[in-house]
Write an enzyme that holds these catalytic residues in place. Structure first.
Site, PDB file in Angstrom:
ATOM      1  N   GLY A 259       0.808  -1.207   0.000  1.00 38.73           N
ATOM      2  CA  GLY A 259       0.000   0.000   0.000  1.00 38.73           C
ATOM      3  C   GLY A 259       0.841   1.256   0.000  1.00 38.73           C
ATOM      4  CG  ASP A 260       3.672   4.215   1.421  1.00 38.52           C
ATOM      5  OD1 ASP A 260       4.325   4.754   0.507  1.00 38.52           O
ATOM      6  OD2 ASP A 260       3.224   4.841   2.393  1.00 38.52           O
ATOM      7  CG  ASP A 261       7.269   4.708  -1.490  1.00 37.52           C
ATOM      8  OD1 ASP A 261       6.561   4.958  -2.492  1.00 37.52           O
ATOM      9  OD2 ASP A 261       7.641   5.583  -0.683  1.00 37.52           O
ATOM     10  CB  SER A 292       3.225  -0.148  -4.983  1.00 39.16           C
ATOM     11  OG  SER A 292       2.848   0.814  -4.016  1.00 39.16           O
TER      12      SER A 292
END
Length: 480
Positions: A259-261, A292
């Protein structure tokens, strides 16, 4: 177009098979007349081994094993100077709160072991000290945060591994508290190693972390190999692997849905990072696959105040991700990002192939120096291909502080159908380009192919490339 869940299922098995071919730390469990026997490759073998069941551990998915982990590691720590020790987590579902590791130690998860983070905050140890480089918690303005599930500080020679054993952070409750603004302190990470050296984290599956998954910080000689990280793509701040103010780190053969980098390289926030001055340097990333949709495959920043220098990334696959390579910084960060080389990157269905911004504005507090300008230079992208891309690049430096030495060569980007935006948007940047399609902005001056060795990837090895593993073994007649 395939839905994300279908895409994940379609690629995960092929990707894992492909990416694990290069992992040296392969393991094999075998049954024989004496019981079950394990061979595996890690940086250090151990003289003493024990099972969690020796200390009262119960893998029934209900019993708390926090005390068993703590007592086992305390007991095994006596062997630090006698060849080290190993704690094996047998098959089962092992509920536990946070526990700290010791030096010259291996934590090994059996292939059928699932280590599950307890949701009882009474057994999640709490750290109240402010992180030196950040000034405050990431989720709030308080300095404290919940300690990571597996934590260690001031350690030497630590291995966290398994034959693809699983660690489940049970992050859903944390994500909901974060979204509702109900957290007084920052969420825990799954694995965090601080002020340590000679670390290996390998051959594990990490799922549903409350926040970041793997966070080596202020450490050196770190190997992260063969890790699978899975989180819902809408889960907040579930970064995959975040090397933070580390020297000599190698990340390879990893598969991340986040959900992020997927990889976020950091070195401290604003005046706190500037004062501490501990950069991340000599980082190798290879054979990484990332999904992502709302973040980057590889992000440098935004906390770069201690500096980032000498990063080499190659053989990267990006699928349905917001951006391939991203630099995030702002006035007040200070620090630098220098000598970055990326080659052999394949991207499919992206918003941006390249994204750099000098306007990533959040600050730890109002004490930052408004005259602290970051230095971004010598950023190289070579032999890259992307398709179904909304925009080739968004390159935004800082007025009066341009990003310089940007080089792009042998890059082919196929835009998505019916795209209305210009493929390149460049402000306050300077560099060169060669054999790039579509043609870059004028700020990246065209070079005749062959006239310069554009963006050439360094061929000399870094010290972390020379770290070797050895074959170790463990046998036990009965697991339970």
């Amino acid at each position: 177009m395939l839905q994300l869940s279908e895409m994940v299922m379609a690629v995960v098995f092929a990707v894992l098979l492909a990416t694990t071919k290069g992992v040296e730390s392969r393991k094999a469990w075998r049954e024989n007349a004496e019981g079950e026997y394990l061979e595996y490759c890690v940086i250090s073998c151990r003289a003493k081994s024990a099972s969690l069941t020796d200390f009262g551990g119960v893998g029934d998915g209900t019993t708390s094993n926090t005390k068993a982990f703590q007592e086992a590691i305390t007991y095994l720590s006596q062997y630090e100077s006698e060849g080290g020790s190993q704690l094996v987590v047998p098959p089962g579902k092992w509920i536990t709160g946070s526990f700290n590791l010791t030096s010259h130690f291996t934590l090994h998860l059996h292939k059928d072991a699932v280590l599950v983070a307890s949701q009882d905050e009474c057994v999640i140890l709490f750290r109240t000290t402010i992180i030196s480089f950040y000034g405050r918690g990431r989720d709030n303005t308080e300095g404290g945060r919940f300690i990571s599930l597996i934590f260690g500080t001031n350690l030497t020679d630590v291995v966290i591994t398994g034959d693809n054993g699983t660690i489940d952070g049970q992050g859903e409750v944390w994500w909901q508290k974060f979204k509702r603004g109900q957290l007084n302190y920052t969420r825990p990470y799954l694995i965090e190693i601080m002020y340590s050296e000679n670390i290996q984290i390998s051959n594990l599956t990490l799922v549903n972390s409350p926040s970041w998954n793997v966070h080596p910080i202020y450490s050196s000689n770190v190997l992260v190999q063969g890790i699978t990280i899975l989180a819902p793509v809408t889960s907040p701040n579930t970064d995959g692997i975040n090397p933070d103010s580390c020297t000599n780190t190698r990340i390879e053969d990893c598969y991340i849905v986040s959900g992020d980098d997927c990889i976020a390289v950091k070195s401290g926030w604003d005046e706190y990072g500037i004062a501490f001055r501990m950069p991340t340097k000599q980082l190798v990333i290879r054979r990484l696959t990332c999904i992502s949709p709302f973040s980057a495959v590889i992000a440098l920043g935004s906390e770069i105040s201690g500096g980032i220098q000498v990063v080499r990334a190659e053989d990267i696959v990006a699928i349905n991700s917001e951006s391939g390579v991203r630099i995030k910084t702002a006035v007040g960060r200070g620090g630098f990002v220098k000598d970055i080389y990326v080659r052999g990157m394949t991207m499919k269905t992206m918003k941006w192939a390249f994204w750099m911004t000098g306007n990533y504005g959040s600050h730890a507090d109002n004490g930052y120096d408004p005259y602290a300008l970051p230095v971004i230079q010598n950023i190289n992208h070579h032999e890259m291909a992307a398709e179904n891309v909304t925009m080739a690049a968004e390159l935004e430096g800082i007025p009066g502080d341009p990003f310089t030495g940007i080089c792009k060569s042998n890059v082919t980007i196929t835009l998505a159908k019916n795209v209305k935006k210009l493929p390149w948007n460049c402000t306050d940047v300077a560099g060169i380009s060669s054999c790039v399609v579509p043609q870059p902005c004028e700020a990246l001056a065209y070079q005749v192919p062959g006239s310069v060795a554009a963006c050439n990837f360094p061929e000399e090895s870094l010290p972390i490339d020379n770290v070797q593993v050895q074959v170790c073994s463990y046998g036990r007649k009965h697991w339970r």
